[in-house]
Design a protein around this motif. Structure first.
Motif: not given
Length: 561
Positions: A515-534
């Protein structure tokens, strides 16, 4: 699978049960605290004066009834040695990091245990003197320090020499700790101070650019922001790392200066090289194990919860055996070169066994060919291609295992790819395990419990390979030279993926996602918080394949034994 593209794969279905457990762990981290007893003596704020006159301070723990000199364990960090659990109103107040980084499994520590440091009470009860050191500019230590610096390593080396000369010491010092408390060991170990006899970096990256802040040449601005803000608040430093990193988008001399020379390490090493921290420590800690110059070195792999494993019974038994051998001179059997843990899902370990090297010498490296209709096949098929939107979609390919198959080792994705309309394109890759029509979750960085088995990423302009750092089946990029990416021009790129040790049962599938962005959601409850890539903001990518220029995923198949 019929579809070769998936719309917004990061919009994974919210797992209600997982979200409830995550919320519960945030409100009530499953951390049990016990009080230090009278059997342990604590000396607070012990001063050690550096050559330049700056005084560093440490807390020293020893058995209260110790007879004779003791082996010494040291941890050094900027997080304030006195930031430990406090009892308020009958309840223990814990570090907030136990909340923002999910604790999926219970752990038990003493009320003297600071963040990611060894439990000094437990180690003192087992006959060790334990030092918890405020590094220069941190906590009660004087001066202004710099993270990852040669000055920091020299300071720690001086404290090691001081500890070896004390009347309560047997002159043999080891180092132990998690994350930064692991990373702070590398540079001092590369100095090879005479009294340092063994090190145990428990999950610590070795290259801040490659492993954490700019992996694949892509800026990480999620946890990196959190960590940089925390260190700025707790430590007095000369360098603003948050500002400085943005001035150095390439792996230039500034990054090299803060990167340890792992090959210079000669002391025995026990390195925790987990598979559950691919966004932070996994890649770098395995690099440390592979590249260290130590004659005796050991890798402890796992895919469990970071802190629960470190403070758990088995890990402490292994650490104790290692340090008893090297700091006490006891007749303890040498640990295996690799302790390999294989799982088939997050909560189930299928095997733990001893291995002799990494990657395993008996690995059968298999090429899976990307093909039509989202297939991964053993042999190349007809020429073809798939196009996807870098902002919205992912290309997906799947391979079904006909028999039980273990994949243990790194993976590498080779792509023939062209982009259009993308400003500075980048690709994000994930490898999933699927069973009975559903993705199988695994433990990931920061306590994320819905991770894929492997991942990687690459800014296409930084695709140049580094022949000196690259090893067979483990390519590395230079990240020093920007190469043009022209619309419509097909490029061949290699994207290294994180290591894993995973059993696929007959009928289960491996799914590759690009993909063209990180494949995990960022939601703090069910996502990969606090990971984020530009991410990419626009553009399309076309992956193609043909016999003379295949696109392949290399997987590490381990023959049944």
């Amino acid at each position: 699978m019929k579809n070769t593209t998936i719309d917004k794969p990061w919009k994974r279905p919210a797992a209600a049960a997982y979200a409830r457990a995550r919320r519960k762990a945030f409100l009530h981290p499953p951390v049990t605290v016990y009080e230090m007893g009278a059997d342990v003596r604590k000396d607070e704020d012990v001063p050690v004066v550096m050559r330049d006159g700056v005084t560093l301070r440490l807390n020293l723990f020893r058995p209260a009834d110790a007879e004779g000199p003791l082996p010494v364990l040291l941890s050094a960090h900027p997080y304030r040695k006195d930031s430990v659990p406090k009892k308020k109103g009958g309840k223990w107040s814990l570090s907030f990091q136990f909340r923002i980084m999910n604790q999926p499994e219970p752990l038990r520590i003493s009320d003297q245990t600071s963040w990611e440091a060894p439990d000094p009470v437990w180690w003192a009860q087992h006959g060790y003197a334990v030092i918890n050191l405020d590094t220069r500019g941190g906590g009660h230590s004087q001066g202004r320090g710099d993270l990852f610096s040669d000055q920091e390593a020299d300071d720690i080396s001086q404290v090691i020499a001081w500890a070896a000369e004390q009347p309560w010491s047997n002159g043999r010092v080891g180092t132990l700790g998690v994350s930064y408390l692991a990373m702070s060991q590398y540079k001092v170990a590369a100095l090879n101070p005479p009294a340092l006899k063994a090190i145990c970096p428990w999950e610590g990256f070795t290259d801040a650019y490659r492993d954490f802040m700019t992996p694949g040449g892509i800026v990480e601005d999620g946890f990196a922001k959190v960590w940089l803000a925390i260190t700025k608040r707790v430590a007095r430093t000369n360098t603003n790392l948050a500002a400085e990193r943005m001035k150095h988008p390439l792996h230039d001399d500034w990054w090299k200066k803060i990167t340890p020379d792992i090959a210079k390490i000669r002391v025995p090493m026990l390195e925790c090289t987990s598979f559950s921290d691919a966004n932070l420590h996994s890649v770098g800690s395995m690099r440390a194990f592979q590249r260290a110059g130590s004659a005796e070195k050991h890798a402890y792999t796992h895919r469990g919860a970071k802190w629960a494993v470190f403070y758990g019974g088995e890990a402490k038994r292994v650490q104790l055996a290692f340090f008893d051998r090297h700091l006490r001179g006891r007749d303890v059997p040498e640990l295996p070169p690799v302790r390999l843990e294989v799982r088939d899902r997050a909560e189930r370990i299928v095997e733990v066994r001893d291995e002799q090297q990494w990657p395993l010498a008996r690995t059968q490296w298999q090429q899976l060919h990307l093909g039509a209709h989202g297939a991964l096949t053993d042999a190349a098929g007809a020429p073809g291609q798939v196009t996807f939107d870098l902002k919205r979609n992912a290309a997906a390919f799947e391979y079904r295992f006909e028999e039980d198959t273990e994949l243990s080792g790194p993976m590498t994705l080779r792509l023939q790819v062209a982009t259009n309309g993308a400003d500075d394109p980048r690709l994000f890759v994930g490898v999933e395990k699927w069973s009975h029509g559903r993705p199988v979750p695994f433990e990931g960085s920061y306590g994320y419990g819905r991770d894929r088995i492997a991942q990687g990423r690459l800014r296409l302009a930084l695709r140049e390979l580094d022949p000196e750092l690259s090893m067979p089946h483990q390519p590395e990029h230079t990240f020093r030279t920007l190469q043009p990416v022209r619309d419509g021009e097909e490029l061949e790129v290699l994207i290294p993926l994180s290591s894993s040790a995973t059993l696929f049962h007959a009928g289960e599938s491996l799914r590759l996602m690009v993909a063209g962005r990180y494949l995990q959601p960022r939601n703090p409850l069910f996502g990969h918080f606090p990971t984020h890539y530009v991410p990419n903001k626009s553009g399309r990518a076309t992956i193609s394949w043909r016999p003379e220029r295949p696109s392949t995923l290399e997987i590490p198949v381990i023959p049944a034994h």
